[in-house]
Design a protein around this motif. Structure first.
Motif, PDB file in Angstrom:
ATOM      1  N   MET A 292       0.820  -1.193   0.000  1.00 18.94           N
ATOM      2  CA  MET A 292       0.000   0.000   0.000  1.00 18.94           C
ATOM      3  C   MET A 292       0.868   1.263   0.000  1.00 18.94           C
ATOM      4  SD  MET A 292      -2.952   1.489   0.145  1.00 18.94           S
ATOM      5  CE  MET A 292      -4.172   0.289   0.514  1.00 18.94           C
ATOM      6  N   VAL A 293       1.892   1.324   0.843  1.00 20.44           N
ATOM      7  CA  VAL A 293       2.787   2.483   0.865  1.00 20.44           C
ATOM      8  C   VAL A 293       3.481   2.584  -0.489  1.00 20.44           C
ATOM      9  CG1 VAL A 293       4.849   3.478   1.912  1.00 20.44           C
ATOM     10  CG2 VAL A 293       3.112   2.419   3.359  1.00 20.44           C
ATOM     11  N   GLY A 294       3.491   3.786  -1.052  1.00 17.10           N
ATOM     12  CA  GLY A 294       4.102   4.016  -2.356  1.00 17.10           C
ATOM     13  C   GLY A 294       3.110   3.968  -3.503  1.00 17.10           C
TER      14      GLY A 294
ATOM     15  N   MET B 274       1.878   7.541   1.799  1.00 15.95           N
ATOM     16  CA  MET B 274       3.123   7.545   2.564  1.00 15.95           C
ATOM     17  C   MET B 274       3.035   6.659   3.802  1.00 15.95           C
ATOM     18  SD  MET B 274       4.835   9.447   0.607  1.00 15.95           S
ATOM     19  CE  MET B 274       6.317   9.823   1.500  1.00 15.95           C
ATOM     20  N   GLU B 275       1.815   6.455   4.312  1.00 17.25           N
ATOM     21  CA  GLU B 275       1.603   5.635   5.504  1.00 17.25           C
ATOM     22  C   GLU B 275       0.214   5.020   5.414  1.00 17.25           C
ATOM     23  OE1 GLU B 275       1.197   6.313  10.302  1.00 17.25           O
ATOM     24  OE2 GLU B 275       2.421   7.716   9.153  1.00 17.25           O
TER      25      GLU B 275
ATOM     26  N   VAL C 122      -9.541   9.220  -0.653  1.00 15.90           N
ATOM     27  CA  VAL C 122      -8.796   8.924  -1.877  1.00 15.90           C
ATOM     28  C   VAL C 122      -9.184   7.547  -2.386  1.00 15.90           C
ATOM     29  CG1 VAL C 122      -6.815  10.378  -1.292  1.00 15.90           C
ATOM     30  CG2 VAL C 122      -6.784   7.984  -0.675  1.00 15.90           C
ATOM     31  N   MET C 123      -9.119   7.382  -3.695  1.00 19.32           N
ATOM     32  CA  MET C 123      -9.326   6.086  -4.330  1.00 19.32           C
ATOM     33  C   MET C 123      -7.950   5.549  -4.698  1.00 19.32           C
ATOM     34  SD  MET C 123     -12.579   5.518  -4.351  1.00 19.32           S
ATOM     35  CE  MET C 123     -12.870   4.247  -5.544  1.00 19.32           C
ATOM     36  N   VAL C 124      -7.672   4.320  -4.256  1.00 23.49           N
ATOM     37  CA  VAL C 124      -6.380   3.685  -4.510  1.00 23.49           C
ATOM     38  C   VAL C 124      -6.642   2.331  -5.158  1.00 23.49           C
ATOM     39  CG1 VAL C 124      -4.251   2.825  -3.454  1.00 23.49           C
ATOM     40  CG2 VAL C 124      -5.402   4.817  -2.479  1.00 23.49           C
TER      41      VAL C 124
ATOM     42  N   THR D 193      -7.338   3.709   6.520  1.00 24.67           N
ATOM     43  CA  THR D 193      -6.823   5.070   6.661  1.00 24.67           C
ATOM     44  C   THR D 193      -5.440   5.171   6.040  1.00 24.67           C
ATOM     45  OG1 THR D 193      -8.063   5.370   8.711  1.00 24.67           O
ATOM     46  CG2 THR D 193      -6.243   6.902   8.310  1.00 24.67           C
ATOM     47  N   VAL D 194      -5.247   6.248   5.257  1.00 20.48           N
ATOM     48  CA  VAL D 194      -3.936   6.493   4.650  1.00 20.48           C
ATOM     49  C   VAL D 194      -3.500   7.929   4.903  1.00 20.48           C
ATOM     50  CG1 VAL D 194      -4.135   4.734   2.848  1.00 20.48           C
ATOM     51  CG2 VAL D 194      -5.019   7.033   2.400  1.00 20.48           C
ATOM     52  N   TYR D 195      -2.195   8.133   4.919  1.00 16.74           N
ATOM     53  CA  TYR D 195      -1.606   9.464   4.985  1.00 16.74           C
ATOM     54  C   TYR D 195      -0.921   9.683   3.649  1.00 16.74           C
ATOM     55  CZ  TYR D 195      -2.706   9.698   9.893  1.00 16.74           C
ATOM     56  OH  TYR D 195      -3.395   9.749  11.093  1.00 16.74           O
ATOM     57  N   VAL D 196      -1.222  10.806   3.008  1.00 17.10           N
ATOM     58  CA  VAL D 196      -0.796  11.025   1.623  1.00 17.10           C
ATOM     59  C   VAL D 196      -0.066  12.345   1.465  1.00 17.10           C
ATOM     60  CG1 VAL D 196      -2.677   9.624   0.704  1.00 17.10           C
ATOM     61  CG2 VAL D 196      -3.009  12.086   0.980  1.00 17.10           C
TER      62      VAL D 196
END
Length: 66
Positions: A1-3, A51-52, A20-22, A58-61
């Motif tokens: 997921m990171v990157g 980034m996390e 966000v959509m990933v 939950t993501v940190y972008v």
């Protein structure tokens, strides 16, 4: 997921829980998103990099610059 890259579907910024959509597992999924840098605002439609990751959703972008 990171990157991984994603696209902002709900503005990310101070005092906001963005979205966000990933692309994962052969499709695209929505994640709650926060900015890595305090005070950073990322508008809807912007390309971001994860980034996390904090399970389950939950993501940190940060903004991705071409």
């Amino acid at each position: 997921m990171v990157g991984e890259q994603g696209r902002v579907t709900g503005a990310v910024g101070p005092g906001l829980v963005g979205e966000v959509m990933v692309r994962v597992r052969g499709g695209a999924e929505a994640f709650l998103a926060y900015a890595v840098e305090p005070g950073e605002r990322i508008e809807r439609g912007a390309l971001v990099v994860v980034m996390e990751y904090q399970p389950p959703r939950t993501v940190y972008v940060t903004a991705a610059y071409a």
